[in-house]
Design an enzyme around this catalytic site. Structure first.
Site, PDB file in Angstrom:
ATOM      1  CD  GLN A 198      -4.220  -9.354  -0.225  1.00 49.58           C
ATOM      2  OE1 GLN A 198      -4.850  -9.596   0.763  1.00 49.58           O
ATOM      3  NE2 GLN A 198      -2.972  -8.922  -0.171  1.00 49.58           N
ATOM      4  CG  HIS A 219      -1.879  -1.182   1.201  1.00 48.86           C
ATOM      5  ND1 HIS A 219      -2.763  -1.451   2.208  1.00 48.86           N
ATOM      6  CD2 HIS A 219      -2.084  -2.151   0.271  1.00 48.86           C
ATOM      7  CE1 HIS A 219      -3.476  -2.530   1.908  1.00 48.86           C
ATOM      8  NE2 HIS A 219      -3.064  -2.979   0.741  1.00 48.86           N
TER       9      HIS A 219
HETATM   10  P1  GDP Z   1      -3.171  -0.391  -2.884  1.00 45.71           P
HETATM   11  O1  GDP Z   1      -2.506  -1.718  -2.833  1.00 45.71           O
HETATM   12  O2  GDP Z   1      -4.635  -0.491  -3.166  1.00 45.71           O
HETATM   13  O3  GDP Z   1      -2.876   0.458  -1.685  1.00 45.71           O
HETATM   14  O4  GDP Z   1      -2.542   0.373  -4.152  1.00 45.71           O
HETATM   15  P2  GDP Z   1      -0.969   0.464  -4.514  1.00 45.71           P
HETATM   16  O5  GDP Z   1      -0.333   1.406  -3.572  1.00 45.71           O
HETATM   17  O6  GDP Z   1      -0.376  -0.887  -4.662  1.00 45.71           O
HETATM   18  O7  GDP Z   1      -1.057   1.053  -5.981  1.00 45.71           O
HETATM   19  C1  GDP Z   1      -1.715   2.258  -6.259  1.00 45.71           C
HETATM   20  C2  GDP Z   1      -0.688   3.220  -6.872  1.00 45.71           C
HETATM   21  O8  GDP Z   1      -1.367   4.301  -7.469  1.00 45.71           O
HETATM   22  C3  GDP Z   1       0.254   3.843  -5.855  1.00 45.71           C
HETATM   23  O9  GDP Z   1       1.494   4.063  -6.460  1.00 45.71           O
HETATM   24  C4  GDP Z   1      -0.431   5.174  -5.505  1.00 45.71           C
HETATM   25  O10 GDP Z   1       0.496   6.160  -5.081  1.00 45.71           O
HETATM   26  C5  GDP Z   1      -1.001   5.534  -6.845  1.00 45.71           C
HETATM   27  N1  GDP Z   1      -2.255   6.303  -6.816  1.00 45.71           N
HETATM   28  C6  GDP Z   1      -3.307   6.232  -5.959  1.00 45.71           C
HETATM   29  N2  GDP Z   1      -4.302   7.033  -6.363  1.00 45.71           N
HETATM   30  C7  GDP Z   1      -3.882   7.625  -7.499  1.00 45.71           C
HETATM   31  C8  GDP Z   1      -4.479   8.536  -8.431  1.00 45.71           C
HETATM   32  O11 GDP Z   1      -5.620   8.958  -8.296  1.00 45.71           O
HETATM   33  N3  GDP Z   1      -3.724   8.881  -9.531  1.00 45.71           N
HETATM   34  C9  GDP Z   1      -2.463   8.425  -9.725  1.00 45.71           C
HETATM   35  N4  GDP Z   1      -1.812   8.831 -10.809  1.00 45.71           N
HETATM   36  N5  GDP Z   1      -1.870   7.570  -8.882  1.00 45.71           N
HETATM   37  C10 GDP Z   1      -2.582   7.169  -7.801  1.00 45.71           C
HETATM   38  P1  IMO Z   2      -2.793  -5.039  -2.386  1.00 43.39           P
HETATM   39  O1  IMO Z   2      -3.273  -5.070  -0.951  1.00 43.39           O
HETATM   40  C1  IMO Z   2      -2.499  -7.093  -6.243  1.00 43.39           C
HETATM   41  C2  IMO Z   2      -2.280 -11.482  -6.110  1.00 43.39           C
HETATM   42  C3  IMO Z   2      -0.976 -12.059  -6.640  1.00 43.39           C
HETATM   43  C4  IMO Z   2      -1.483 -13.368  -7.206  1.00 43.39           C
HETATM   44  C5  IMO Z   2      -2.566 -13.784  -6.203  1.00 43.39           C
HETATM   45  C6  IMO Z   2      -2.113 -14.756  -5.140  1.00 43.39           C
HETATM   46  O2  IMO Z   2      -1.538  -4.292  -2.586  1.00 43.39           O
HETATM   47  O3  IMO Z   2      -3.899  -4.631  -3.297  1.00 43.39           O
HETATM   48  P2  IMO Z   2      -0.579 -14.484  -2.982  1.00 43.39           P
HETATM   49  O4  IMO Z   2       0.835 -14.030  -2.818  1.00 43.39           O
HETATM   50  O5  IMO Z   2      -1.575 -13.662  -2.227  1.00 43.39           O
HETATM   51  O6  IMO Z   2      -0.763 -15.957  -2.703  1.00 43.39           O
HETATM   52  O7  IMO Z   2      -0.896 -14.306  -4.554  1.00 43.39           O
HETATM   53  O8  IMO Z   2      -2.992 -12.577  -5.576  1.00 43.39           O
HETATM   54  N1  IMO Z   2      -2.136 -10.464  -5.046  1.00 43.39           N
HETATM   55  C7  IMO Z   2      -2.240  -9.143  -5.244  1.00 43.39           C
HETATM   56  N2  IMO Z   2      -2.402  -8.434  -6.388  1.00 43.39           N
HETATM   57  N3  IMO Z   2      -2.464  -6.461  -5.031  1.00 43.39           N
HETATM   58  C8  IMO Z   2      -2.329  -7.166  -3.886  1.00 43.39           C
HETATM   59  O9  IMO Z   2      -2.408  -6.585  -2.678  1.00 43.39           O
HETATM   60  C9  IMO Z   2      -2.171  -8.558  -3.972  1.00 43.39           C
HETATM   61  N4  IMO Z   2      -1.994  -9.536  -3.043  1.00 43.39           N
HETATM   62  C10 IMO Z   2      -1.989 -10.686  -3.718  1.00 43.39           C
HETATM   63  O10 IMO Z   2      -0.388 -11.246  -7.606  1.00 43.39           O
HETATM   64  O11 IMO Z   2      -2.113 -13.152  -8.441  1.00 43.39           O
HETATM   65 MG    MG Z   3      -0.911  -2.728  -3.712  1.00 42.10          MG
END
Ligand code: GDP
Ligand code: IMO
Ligand code: MG
Length: 426
Positions: free
Chosen positions: A221, A41
């Protein structure tokens, strides 16, 4: 009382970290309820970017207490590493962090098995963090919990049993079975480091709710990766949906006041499995580049595609969503045409439902929208968006029959159009 769940409505990475950080402004407690270090995150404050895998995304707001509930799986070394990194930034995370003593622990053999399986033809593209095998141990009733780190001999006895169960699998996969002592030694120091943080997080959460505190339940996830309702078997091993907050934390459903689902204005997926709206070629490359769609845990390029409205309707239903936070609208700027999947053609006809078990034989039906060229990342209200962007956003909202609470237009805190605030309004 105010209990609000933040849940991913797609395949993860919808921007949960950012939205939890925004809402934590008004929260007293932030509780992660499922998943483990497979999550990544991202929090962006000014020019600084922090990625948390286990620590809840509320940690950057100094007033909020952050909990890891017992539905999560904890790799002690990863958690200690994250806490140390946050400590080095002067955030004193240990003062504001408690971890469920009954949370299950990821040990070296879980990571070993996850990696060995991913090297076979039945790989599903996991994050290889040992999450699946750890949940398997929990369901098989031989798991190790953080509370077991209070006594080394006791821990070793439990590891002996678990390792005996895994040994044939490890050998069959061509691996080397580690010794009990090496497993215990590998995690012992980190486990000891975490002992002062262990607590009955279910009781803490319930007390906070009774005292009128505002609690955010942070999902990991996403709905389509949920072990029961996702695109099985290409899913994670936990209950990622909103219902998982009740079982994962240990509170009753009556304690929840609102559920917010997170969705990108397009769609991404990491790892294997069906992805009907997936894009390839120039448009995919552009979205991946502009949206920085590379895994925050593994660095893998994320697969990208158009927004899938039947899937989003499925998520609205499964999670009982009260509102949707639509993220990354800014990423679509500059595209000539924006598409949205509105229905599916299946062997049994056209449907507006998400054919979760028939995706291989289903063809998405798209509606096309004119793109917008202006940069929208500094808009302060929906009225400041170009007409084409607003029309697209309103279309999504109407199609999924769920109001928007946030439109996010950039990774930063101030790049957020807040239309409703469930914690403030609850
Ligand atoms: P999460 O796993 O749901 O917390 O999402 P991640 O952090 O893995 O991926 C979301 C990515 O998008 C991160 O790099 C955030 O900084 C970025 N992000 C979130 N909201 C926005 C948005 O509205 N626009 C852009 N360009 N990036 C965003
Ligand atoms: P956040 O919280 C995106 C996906 C993996 C794989 C499947 C199973 O950042 O949104 P695992 O390691 O959980 O056994 O993998 O789930 N996966 C995610 N994909 N964001 C995640 O978390 C994920 N956590 C697991 O890529 O397809
Ligand atoms: Mg993520």
């Amino acid at each position: 009382m105010a209990g609000v769940i933040i849940v991913g409505a797609q395949w993860g990475d919808e921007g949960k970290g950012k939205v939890v950080d925004i809402y934590t402004d008004e929260a007293d407690l932030v509780v992660r309820y499922a998943g483990g270090p497979n999550a990544g995150h991202t929090l962006v404050v000014g020019s600084e970017k922090v990625v948390v895998r286990l620590v809840p995304s509320g940690i950057l707001r100094r007033d909020a207490l952050c909990l890891l509930g017992q539905g999560t799986v904890v790799d002690p070394k990863v958690l200690v590493g994250e806490l140390d990194t946050l400590d080095a930034k002067g955030l004193s995370p240990r003062d504001r962090m408690r971890v469920a003593e009954r949370a299950h622990v990821i040990l070296s053999y879980h990571i070993l098995v996850d990696g060995l399986r991913e090297a076979t033809t039945s790989a599903i593209g996991t994050t290889k963090r040992g999450v699946g095998p750890c949940y398997e141990d929990k369901a098989a009733r031989r798991g190790i919990r953080l509370r077991d780190f209070r006594n080394r001999a006791d821990l070793a006895a439990r590891v002996t049993k678990a390792l005996a169960a895994w040994a044939p699998t490890i050998v069959a996969l061509g691996g080397e079975v580690p010794t009990v002592e090496s497993v215990v030694e590998d995690a012992w120091a980190a486990g000891q480091n975490l002992l002062p943080l262990l607590a009955d997080t279910a009781a803490l959460t319930e007390r906070a709710l009774r005292d009128g505190k505002r609690v955010l339940f942070e999902g990991a996830q996403g709905t389509l990766l949920d072990v029961d309702h996702g695109t099985y078997p290409y899913v994670t091993s936990s209950s990622a949906i909103a219902g998982g907050a009740c079982t994962g934390v240990g509170i009753g459903p009556s304690r929840i006041d609102a559920v917010v689902g997170l969705a990108k204005a397009y769609c991404t997926r990491v790892g294997g499995g069906p992805f009907p709206t997936e894009l390839e070629g120039e448009v995919a490359d552009r979205i991946r580049k502009v949206g920085a769609e590379f895994g925050s845990v593994t660095g893998r390029p994320r697969r990208v595609g158009w927004v899938d409205l039947p899937a989003l309707r499925y998520a609205v239903r499964l999670n009982g969503l009260d509102s949707i936070a639509l993220t990354k609208l800014d990423v679509l700027a500059g595209l000539q045409t924006i598409r949205a999947c509105v229905a599916y053609d299946t062997p049994s006809g056209r449907t507006r439902e998400f054919p979760v078990d028939e995706l291989e034989s289903a063809t998405p039906v798209f509606s096309d929208f004119p793109g917008f060229s202006q940069d929208v990342s500094s808009a302060k209200s929906l009225e400041e968006l170009p007409k084409e962007a607003l029309d697209f956003v309103r279309f999504v909202e109407a199609e999924v029959e769920c109001p928007l609470s946030i439109v996010s237009i950039g990774p930063g805190r101030d790049q957020t159009i807040v239309l409703a605030h469930p914690l403030r309004d609850a």
